[in-house]
Structure formats: structure tokens, C-alpha cells
Scaffold this motif. Structure first.
Motif, mmCIF file in Angstrom:
data_model
loop_
_atom_site.group_PDB
_atom_site.id
_atom_site.type_symbol
_atom_site.label_atom_id
_atom_site.label_comp_id
_atom_site.label_asym_id
_atom_site.label_seq_id
_atom_site.Cartn_x
_atom_site.Cartn_y
_atom_site.Cartn_z
ATOM 1 N N ASN A 198 0.858 -1.179 0.000
ATOM 2 C CA ASN A 198 0.000 0.000 0.000
ATOM 3 C C ASN A 198 0.898 1.234 0.000
ATOM 4 O O ASN A 198 1.410 1.644 1.035
ATOM 5 N N ALA A 200 0.628 4.685 -0.189
ATOM 6 C CA ALA A 200 -0.310 5.804 -0.141
ATOM 7 C C ALA A 200 0.324 7.103 -0.621
ATOM 8 O O ALA A 200 -0.363 7.981 -1.162
ATOM 9 N N ARG A 201 1.638 7.246 -0.431
ATOM 10 C CA ARG A 201 2.305 8.471 -0.902
ATOM 11 C C ARG A 201 2.199 8.617 -2.411
ATOM 12 O O ARG A 201 2.033 9.720 -2.931
ATOM 13 N N SER A 203 -0.140 7.216 -4.080
ATOM 14 C CA SER A 203 -1.573 7.074 -4.391
ATOM 15 C C SER A 203 -1.847 5.886 -5.306
ATOM 16 O O SER A 203 -2.700 5.959 -6.206
ATOM 17 N N TYR A 570 -4.491 3.636 7.643
ATOM 18 C CA TYR A 570 -5.313 3.577 6.436
ATOM 19 C C TYR A 570 -6.445 2.578 6.640
ATOM 20 O O TYR A 570 -6.360 1.666 7.476
ATOM 21 N N TRP A 588 -8.564 4.719 2.016
ATOM 22 C CA TRP A 588 -8.797 6.006 2.657
ATOM 23 C C TRP A 588 -7.725 6.242 3.719
ATOM 24 O O TRP A 588 -7.156 5.304 4.275
ATOM 25 N N SER A 589 -7.494 7.523 4.048
ATOM 26 C CA SER A 589 -6.694 7.843 5.226
ATOM 27 C C SER A 589 -7.562 7.655 6.465
ATOM 28 O O SER A 589 -8.784 7.530 6.366
ATOM 29 N N LYS A 593 -10.004 10.769 4.030
ATOM 30 C CA LYS A 593 -9.621 11.284 2.720
ATOM 31 C C LYS A 593 -9.415 10.114 1.755
ATOM 32 O O LYS A 593 -8.663 9.181 2.055
ATOM 33 N N LEU A 595 -7.748 8.189 -0.974
ATOM 34 C CA LEU A 595 -6.396 8.241 -1.526
ATOM 35 C C LEU A 595 -6.328 7.651 -2.932
ATOM 36 O O LEU A 595 -5.712 8.219 -3.818
ATOM 37 N N TYR A 596 -6.930 6.492 -3.136
ATOM 38 C CA TYR A 596 -7.010 5.934 -4.484
ATOM 39 C C TYR A 596 -8.070 4.848 -4.538
ATOM 40 O O TYR A 596 -8.549 4.369 -3.506
ATOM 41 N N ASP A 639 8.062 13.067 3.162
ATOM 42 C CA ASP A 639 6.760 13.346 2.549
ATOM 43 C C ASP A 639 6.838 14.557 1.625
ATOM 44 O O ASP A 639 6.230 14.581 0.554
ATOM 45 N N SER A 643 6.096 14.691 -2.203
ATOM 46 C CA SER A 643 5.100 15.637 -2.711
ATOM 47 C C SER A 643 5.678 16.476 -3.842
ATOM 48 O O SER A 643 5.022 16.709 -4.861
#
Length: 715
Positions: A198, A200-201, A203, A570, A588-589, A593, A595-596, A639, A643
Motif C-alpha cells: 500500500n 499511499a504516498r 496514491s 489507512y 482512505w486515510s 480522505k 487516496l485511491y 513526505d 510531494s
């Protein structure tokens, strides 16, 4: 080896088929080369698959020594005693018990050979009966037949064993050292099974391993995440490794349907049921308990489905699953099953009943283990129309001492919920009203770790509210209850502590009218998802219980499952193939939120890979929490780098799209210019392409399409 026919048999067969062998010219017959003589086999499609491994030698035969030496007239009786003892362990083959006799004295020689159907049964028989005391003078000495052959080959003089170089095995916990601190999950969709990170960073998930037809029904992680189990017609298998998923062990069990690991991953329970030849009979059940590392059968249980159908929450063919429930924490010391008026508790050192007998509990219908301690909670319903009250009892194992008992009156039903640390036990009790026409619900709350195990009674403000869901906060002192009527019940939060007294339950808050029918706490506590699954179309509310406030509201239409990752960072909502549309999952977070999102046709399973318990002490975890800002700087910088990288990638993507658009526009301008003369010709020499410079006129044109002549005769 191929079968060999004698010439007499060949002539007999030829006569039966009316074939004249003298007329045949055998020299003119030329067989095609190769082993199959050019005849294609129906099994050619299996050649690519791994062939099954079969036991060679005499691994299914045992030798039982120190039997009584008896005369011929007592031979049948001795054979019956031996057969009775050993047929309880496994199936002895026909003519599979042989007791040699001295030809001179016509007495037995004091030993026998027993042949079982499988080597596993023979191994189990050796373990269970070696040292068995038949009487004072006869204590069985049991060996495998193959071992006897080895003993005969022992050299007369001792020689030191050859030292073999140490070859370290794979690190099965390597995935826990991921530099990005990511978690893995497995998905099963169609014929494919995939293990992914997973990420998440980024996505999106990152593929670790993928295999088609990896399992024939489902997959299952072991409780600590070390192994991934697959299920096949021949049995089960576990997989793992440092960089890939290699098969580590097989567990032969034909037609296996269900599996269950012990909490500490030492043992694997497999289950199968077989249809009876007589339709009036019940299914026959076979349960094996394997040692996970060696693949050895430690104990098996066989019987009708009726024998295993008491208690539990669900299974197949009328059998409740899991049949055996594990207790005693991660040490895997005890397991138990419920029977008619008994609870049978086994210990794994010898896989026999504690004190060699079951606990007698009249009319017991349910039991559950503390998640951390060898304590059993038993429920017995009312009897005699209420003359004998229902009761919940706490029993210490292995002493079988009753620690606490609570009698319950006018009980309709009862369900038990343990808190994950074993600190509390909540008993949801449905009681009849005085008229017996309706029921109301309350809770009996046991404080397990406190002196004398005090019990509190909790009733809702509206006693007639229906309890839809209950869930303890993991490792915490709070619990949540959904109560009321559909489609918008209320959700209440309680604590086992109050501001003035840690030994009193108190209500924290009630939030009204929520579209929810399920509760999902984060594994670390504090956050909870109020979910409206299936009939409520996937309504989701992410709630912070510390602050008693909603963080986010969302929807995953037709969602059937909610799964938190082991760290509580997550959460996944999934639509499995019970619905034909929108199969797949959302990530989701923790605060809601999205995420994907991944769509998968014929999506069957999503399972996070469990993490073992942290090796950090409570003091170290507290220190990290206090200095979180210092530790978080590193990850915040990472992060930010990710980003910026994603932003740069987005800029590059937008630039590429813009350049593509410019190329497309320029191409159409070129084509437009090439057609300029053609357009001018169509406009009778007018050069301009601007519509404003022309005046539109309507012109009517009549065109004769057809002329026909018809002669009409008038009478």
C-alpha cells in the motif's frame, strides 16, 4: 512396473476375441518411438504443473513390541485388543495387522506389525501409544518400520557425524523492514491472487507477487502475518519468503474446505466434510491439526456433522466454525470445543484432554476464551421454564476453578464480547418483559483484572432500543453501541472509567440518527468508522472519539467490507462479488480522505497482512509519543520530497498533454491550409474563409425525379 502376460493368457485372450495368432506377422508391426508410443495422453495438460509427491518405503507401518506371548487359543482375543486400541487412531488396512507366530511353540512372538492408510496415521499411532501400559508386565514399545531397518544398519563402531555447513533460512519477517514503513495486502479476484504494497504516498499500490490459480477457493494470512495460506483439493499450503512467496509446507487433507491458525501460528486446523452414501445419514467430518513448521499431524478428529454442530457462529454442512477455539494467548497452550453438556479442553503438549476428561457443564451452549489469558467464559441458558436461571461463568484453565459466576433471569439470548487485552468482558443479555411478548437488552460488564472480578449492569436510556452492533475499543477502555430502529439508529459511546471513579461505567456521548449498522475501530483506538453496509449503500462516517467530533463523511456505494490496516493509518472499503457491479476497493486515510481507488472484476477478497506485536516496551512507546515531533521531522521531510516529486511529475504530465494538444492543433491547421484551393473553388473563386463576409441566401431548386405513363381503361 508394467504388467506381464504369460503366453497361455495371450492365447486365451486371442481365442476369446476370435483372433488367429498364426496369421499375424509380428515382425511387420512397428511401434512409434517414445514411451507413449505416439498416443497423446489426457493428462498432458498436467505436465506443466508440479507433480504430487508420494511417500516411498514403509512409512505407514509401525512395529508394536512388548505384547503378551500367548498360545493359539488366546490369539484371537489378543488381536482384538490390539486392533481396538490402534483402530481408534486411524484406519488399519484390510489384513493390515500381522502378529507373527513361533512355528515350533505355536505362540506369538511378542510383537506385531500394523499397516495404516497413511504415514501420518502411523506417526500419530507411534506417538500416542509408545509407552502405553497394557498391564504391569507389558508396556508397548512402538517404532516405525522404516526405523527398524535403520537400526539394523547401525555400524558396530561409532563414527562422528559429518558436519554439514549451516545454510540460513529465509527471513520470513523481511517485509517488516520496509524503508517506507508500508503495509502489504492480498487481493483475490477472478483466477488471480496478488500481494501488493500500500503505497499511499504515490496514491497507488505496488505489486509484490502475482500468481494465477494460486488457490482453488480462498487465501488466508496467519495471525502474525508470517504465512499466506492457500486451499486446494488435495489440502492446504503456506507460503512466505524474504523477497518472493515460496511454498514452505504442504498439509495433505483431501477436499479441505476451511482452515484456521492458532494465535501463535504454531498449528493449523483443517476441516472437510464428506457426503454420506446413505442420504438419511449426516455428513462425515474430518478435522486435522497440523504442526505448521513440520507439516506433521498432531491430532485428528473424525465423526458425524452432528457431533461438531454445537455452538459457534457459522460453518458448512451444519457444522459451526471454528470447531476448536484457541486460548491462552499467543503461546497456543490450549484449545477447546463444545459438546453436548461438556466443554472439552485439550493441551498442546500431548494433544490430550486436560486431566484426561471433559468438563461437565449441563446444557452449555456457548463459550469463548480470553484473548490473553487461559480463562473460559461459559454461557448456560435458562432451564425448566425459568426455575433454573441462565448463568455466565468464568473458569480458569488448567485448574478448572470457577473464578466468577453471574445468574441471569428471564433471559432470551446472550452474547459475549471480550476486550482485546482481556481486561473486560461484556455480556449482551436479551431479556423478556413481564408479559413475555417482547424483549429488551442490557449489558453485564465484567472487570476481569480487578479483585473479585466486579460486575456492573448497564441499561440503555430507552430499554426498548434494539442493539444493532457492539464493539470494544482495541487496547482501550471505551466501547460503542448502535441502538434504535432502522434506517437511522443512534450511536452511543461509553467508558469503563468515569471522571471521579475509574471503577464505574459512564456514557461519553450519543449521536443521533446515523445511517450505520456496523462499527469499525482503528486498531490503535481513538478513531472509529460508523458504516452503513450493504442495504445502507456504503455510508461512511469517520469519527474521532477523543474529541467526539466527525472528521469526514463519505460514501462507497454498495460497500460490503471495511478493513483497517494493522497500524491504523489507512482503511479500505470494498465491494466484493456478492454484487455484480462496481467490484473493487477504495483506500482512505484514517480521517476519511480518499487516496485511491482500484476496480477489479469478480473481486472476492481483500486482506491486510497482520503485523506481529511490537517489541517496544510501553515506556519506549510512551517516550516516542512524547518526542513525536522530533521523530516526525524525518518523515515530514520525506513526505515533502515525495510531494515535490509528485508535483514535478504532474507538471511534466501537464506539459506533455499541452504539447500533444499543440501538435494536434498544428496538424489540423496544416490540413486546413492544404484544402484552401478546394474551398475557394467550391465558393466560386471567393478567397475568404470568414463566414461574416458572406450573405446567406435561400434558393429553391426543383428537380424532376421520375416520369411514368399509365393507361386507365374506363368502362
Amino acid at each position: 512396473m508394467a504388467d506381464v502376460m504369460t503366453m497361455e493368457a495371450i492365447h486365451a485372450t486371442a481365442d476369446r476375441l476370435n483372433i488367429d495368432l498364426s496369421a499375424l506377422d509380428f515382425d511387420s508391426i512397428h511401434l512409434p518411438p517414445s514411451e507413449d508410443f505416439g498416443i497423446a495422453s489426457d493428462d498432458d495438460d498436467l505436465k506443466g504443473e508440479e507433480s504430487l509427491e508420494f511417500e516411498e518405503g514403509f512409512g505407514n507401518i509401525i512395529v508394536v513390541d512388548n505384547l503378551p506371548v500367548v498360545a493359539k487359543e488366546k490369539f484371537e482375543k489378543l488381536e482384538g485388543v490390539v486392533r481396538k486400541i490402534y483402530s481408534q487412531i486411524g484406519i488399519i488396512k484390510e489384513d493390515g495387522l500381522w502378529m507373527p507366530v513361533d512355528p515350533d511353540t505355536q505362540k506369538t512372538l511378542g510383537y506385531c506389525f500394523i499397516e495404516y492408510n497413511t504415514p501420518q496415521e502411523a506417526e500419530l499411532a507411534k506417538e500416542k501409544t509408545n509407552g502405553y501400559k497394557l498391564d504391569r508386565s507389558h508396556i508397548f514399545a512402538v517404532n516405525m518400520f522404516d526405523d527398524i531397518e535403520k537400526f539394523m544398519k547401525v555400524p558396530e563402531e561409532w563414527a562422528p557425524p559429518e558436519a554439514k555447513p549451516y545454510t540460513p533460512g529465509e527471513n520470513l519477517q523481511k517485509w517488516l523492514t520496509d524503508e517506507k514503513a508500508r503495509d502489504q495486502f492480498v487481493i483475490h479476484a477472478g483466477s488471480d491472487t496478488e500481494v501488493l504494497w500500500n503505497d499511499a504516498r504515490q496514491s497507488k499500490p505496488e505489486l509484490v507477487y502475482k500468481k494465477t490459480y494460486w488457490t482453488e477457493s480462498f487465501v488466508q494470512w496467519s495471525p502474525l502475518g508470517t504465512y499466506l495460506a492457500t486451499v486446494h483439493r488435495q489440502g492446504a499450503a503456506v507460503w512466505g519468503g524474504a523477497t518472493a512467496f515460496n511454498r514452505l509446507m504442504r498439509y495433505p487433507h483431501p477436499q479441505v474446505k476451511l482452515i484456521d491458525f492458532s494465535p501463535g501460528e504454531r498449528f493449523l486446523v483443517t476441516y472437510s466434510s464428506h457426503e454420506p452414501s446413505n442420504p438419511r445419514d449426516t455428513h462425515r467430518v474430518v478435522i486435522n491439526i497440523f504442526d505448521v513448521r513440520t507439516g506433521k499431524v498432531m491430532r485428528d478428529f473424525k465423526g458425524s456433522a452432528d457431533e461438531f454442530a454445537v455452538g459457534g457462529t457459522g460453518g458448512v454442512s451444519g457444522v459451526s466454525w471454528p470447531v476448536f477455539r484457541w486460548g491462552g494467548g499467543k503461546e497456543d497452550k490450549y484449545f477447546a470445543r463444545i459438546g453436548k453438556n461438556v466443554v472439552s479442553v485439550y493441551e498442546t503438549e500431548t494433544f490430550t484432554l486436560i486431566d484426561k476428561k471433559s468438563m461437565k457443564v449441563e446444557n452449555v451452549v456457548d463459550f469463548s476464551w480470553s484473548p490473553t489469558d487461559p480463562i473460559l467464559a461459559l454461557f448456560v441458558p435458562e432451564l425448566g421454564g425459568g426455575n433454573q436461571p441462565a448463568r455466565v461463568s468464568l473458569v480458569q484453565i488448567p485448574s478448572k476453578e470457577e473464578l466468577r459466576q453471574k445468574n441471569l433471569f428471564s433471559v432470551s439470548d446472550c452474547k459475549m464480547y471480550w476486550q482485546s487485552n482481556g481486561d473486560y468482558l461484556a455480556v449482551k443479555v436479551d431479556r423478556y418483559t413481564k408479559t413475555k411478548k417482547s424483549t429488551y437488552t442490557g449489558f453485564e460488564l465484567f472487570r476481569i483484572k480487578e479483585r473479585d472480578i466486579p460486575i456492573e449492569v448497564l441499561e440503555l436510556e430507552n430499554k426498548n432500543d434494539k442493539i444493532i452492533a457492539f464493539a470494544w475499543e482495541p487496547k482501550g477502555h471505551r466501547f460503542a453501541v448502535i441502538h434504535g430502529e432502522h434506517p437511522k439508529p443512534d450511536v452511543s459511546f461509553y467508558s469503563m472509567r468515569s471522571a471521579t471513579n475509574t471503577g464505574r461505567v459512564s456514557k461519553l456521548a450519543t449521536i443521533k440518527g446515523k445511517q450505520a449498522n456496523a462499527l469499525f475501530w482503528s486498531p490503535t483506538g481513538r478513531f472509529i468508522i460508523l458504516a452503513g453496509l450493504k442495504t445502507l449503500n456504503g455510508q461512511l462516517e469517520f469519527y474521532n472519539v477523543d474529541e467526539l467530533e466527525t472528521m469526514a463523511q463519505a460514501e462507497h456505494f454498495m460497500a460490503t467490507d471495511v478493513e483497517w490496516d494493522p497500524t491504523g493509518r489507512y482503511v479500505v472499503t470494498a465491494v466484493t462479488s456478492v454484487h455484480e457491479m462496481e467490484n473493487g476497493f477504495n483506500v482512505w486515510s484514517f480521517n476519511g480522505k480518499l487516496l485511491y481507488r482500484i476496480l477489479k472484476d469478480h473481486f472476492f477478497q481483500f486482506l491486510w497482512r497482520p503485523r506481529p506485536q511490537s517489541f517496544l516496551t510501553a515506556e519506549k512507546e510512551e517516550e516516542i509519543a512524547k518526542n513525536l515531533k522530533k521523530y516526525s521531522k524525518k518523515y515530514e521531510a520525506e513526505d515533502q520530497d515525495v510531494s515535490m516529486l509528485l508535483s514535478e511529475q504532474d507538471r511534466e504530465k501537464r506539459k506533455m498533454v499541452k504539447e500533444e494538444w499543440a501538435r494536434w492543433v498544428n496538424e489540423w491547421k496544416r490540413l486546413h491550409e492544404e484544402d484552401k484551393l478546394e474551398r475557394q473553388k467550391l465558393r466560386d473563386g471567393e478567397v475568404s474563409d470568414e463566414e461574416e463576409e458572406y450573405e446567406a441566401k435561400e434558393v429553391e431548386i426543383e428537380e424532376l425525379l421520375n416520369v411514368s405513363e399509365e393507361v386507365i381503361t374506363v368502362d
